[in-house]
Write a protein that holds these residues in place. Structure first.
Motif, PDB file in Angstrom:
ATOM      1  N   LEU A  18       0.836  -1.200   0.000  1.00 40.97           N
ATOM      2  CA  LEU A  18       0.000   0.000   0.000  1.00 40.97           C
ATOM      3  C   LEU A  18       0.870   1.248   0.000  1.00 40.97           C
ATOM      4  N   PHE A  19       1.906   1.264   0.846  1.00 42.76           N
ATOM      5  CA  PHE A  19       2.776   2.436   0.906  1.00 42.76           C
ATOM      6  C   PHE A  19       3.668   2.555  -0.324  1.00 42.76           C
ATOM      7  N   GLU A  20       4.188   1.443  -0.836  1.00 41.03           N
ATOM      8  CA  GLU A  20       5.084   1.547  -1.990  1.00 41.03           C
ATOM      9  C   GLU A  20       4.322   1.917  -3.261  1.00 41.03           C
ATOM     10  N   ILE A  21       3.276   1.179  -3.553  1.00 38.19           N
ATOM     11  CA  ILE A  21       2.498   1.478  -4.752  1.00 38.19           C
ATOM     12  C   ILE A  21       1.780   2.809  -4.578  1.00 38.19           C
ATOM     13  N   GLY A  22       1.248   3.004  -3.370  1.00 40.39           N
ATOM     14  CA  GLY A  22       0.579   4.264  -3.069  1.00 40.39           C
ATOM     15  C   GLY A  22       1.529   5.443  -2.973  1.00 40.39           C
ATOM     16  N   SER A  77       0.113  -4.017  -7.650  1.00 44.33           N
ATOM     17  CA  SER A  77       0.214  -3.005  -8.701  1.00 44.33           C
ATOM     18  C   SER A  77      -0.912  -3.152  -9.720  1.00 44.33           C
ATOM     19  N   ILE A  78      -1.215  -4.385 -10.060  1.00 39.43           N
ATOM     20  CA  ILE A  78      -2.320  -4.608 -10.996  1.00 39.43           C
ATOM     21  C   ILE A  78      -3.633  -4.170 -10.361  1.00 39.43           C
ATOM     22  N   ALA A  79      -3.845  -4.532  -9.103  1.00 40.31           N
ATOM     23  CA  ALA A  79      -5.077  -4.125  -8.416  1.00 40.31           C
ATOM     24  C   ALA A  79      -5.164  -2.602  -8.299  1.00 40.31           C
ATOM     25  N   TRP A  80      -4.040  -1.956  -7.985  1.00 38.24           N
ATOM     26  CA  TRP A  80      -4.026  -0.485  -7.871  1.00 38.24           C
ATOM     27  C   TRP A  80      -4.420   0.137  -9.210  1.00 38.24           C
ATOM     28  N   GLY A  81      -3.862  -0.389 -10.298  1.00 37.65           N
ATOM     29  CA  GLY A  81      -4.197   0.132 -11.620  1.00 37.65           C
ATOM     30  C   GLY A  81      -5.673   0.003 -11.938  1.00 37.65           C
ATOM     31  N   VAL A  82      -6.277  -1.098 -11.509  1.00 34.83           N
ATOM     32  CA  VAL A  82      -7.707  -1.299 -11.731  1.00 34.83           C
ATOM     33  C   VAL A  82      -8.509  -0.246 -10.979  1.00 34.83           C
ATOM     34  N   VAL A  83      -8.171  -0.049  -9.711  1.00 36.17           N
ATOM     35  CA  VAL A  83      -8.932   0.872  -8.867  1.00 36.17           C
ATOM     36  C   VAL A  83      -8.633   2.335  -9.202  1.00 36.17           C
ATOM     37  N   ALA A  84      -7.355   2.687  -9.324  1.00 36.07           N
ATOM     38  CA  ALA A  84      -6.973   4.092  -9.462  1.00 36.07           C
ATOM     39  C   ALA A  84      -7.027   4.612 -10.897  1.00 36.07           C
ATOM     40  N   ASP A  85      -6.760   3.745 -11.863  1.00 39.15           N
ATOM     41  CA  ASP A  85      -6.645   4.224 -13.238  1.00 39.15           C
ATOM     42  C   ASP A  85      -7.600   3.564 -14.222  1.00 39.15           C
ATOM     43  N   GLY A  86      -8.440   2.652 -13.752  1.00 33.99           N
ATOM     44  CA  GLY A  86      -9.363   1.980 -14.653  1.00 33.99           C
ATOM     45  C   GLY A  86      -8.699   0.964 -15.573  1.00 33.99           C
ATOM     46  N   TYR A  87      -7.518   0.504 -15.170  1.00 35.28           N
ATOM     47  CA  TYR A  87      -6.779  -0.492 -15.936  1.00 35.28           C
ATOM     48  C   TYR A  87      -7.570  -1.790 -15.990  1.00 35.28           C
ATOM     49  N   ARG A  88      -7.580  -2.453 -17.130  1.00 32.19           N
ATOM     50  CA  ARG A  88      -8.292  -3.715 -17.291  1.00 32.19           C
ATOM     51  C   ARG A  88      -7.280  -4.815 -17.584  1.00 32.19           C
ATOM     52  N   PRO A  89      -6.910  -5.582 -16.558  1.00 37.81           N
ATOM     53  CA  PRO A  89      -5.917  -6.642 -16.776  1.00 37.81           C
ATOM     54  C   PRO A  89      -6.477  -7.749 -17.659  1.00 37.81           C
TER      55      PRO A  89
END
Length: 114
Positions: A18-22, A77-89
């Motif tokens: 959470l702290f590193e990706i965040g 990182s993949i989960a963060w991208g989904v939540v924060a940027d709308g990334y679709r893995p």
């Protein structure tokens, strides 16, 4: 402080992620998305907290801790991208993250005779 009795304490790994990706994300936003120094500064603080939280892990071998943490970082990182940027893995992102998490589990939870 977390209980250091268990050789497998994932809560520290997730908090570290959470702290590193965040922390990396606001630095990215500050620089790449031109959101400014406040974003960058917040990210730098969070990245520093990542370093502190990583020391809470029960294992004393920093190489093992950082190697195993990589699995959490990849999936997080993949989960963060989904939540924060709308990334679709795609399925390969998901499979790769699962492989990394399995590797992390082998590294951190394997019975050792020491």
């Amino acid at each position: 402080m977390p209980d250091r009795a268990s050789p497998c304490d994932p809560e520290c790994g997730f908090l570290a992620a959470l702290f590193e990706i965040g922390g990396a994300w606001p630095v990215w936003q500050g620089i790449r998305e031109h959101k400014g120094w406040i974003w960058i500064g917040a990210g730098v603080i969070a990245l520093g907290l990542y370093g502190v939280v990583a020391t809470f892990r029960s294992d004393d071998d920093v190489g093992r801790i950082l190697a195993a943490y990589g699995g959490i970082f990849v999936a997080g990182s993949i989960a963060w991208g989904v939540v924060a940027d709308g990334y679709r893995p795609d399925r390969f992102d998901v499979i790769g993250a699962l492989v990394c998490l399995a590797g992390m589990a082998v590294i951190m939870c394997a019975p050792r005779g020491n």
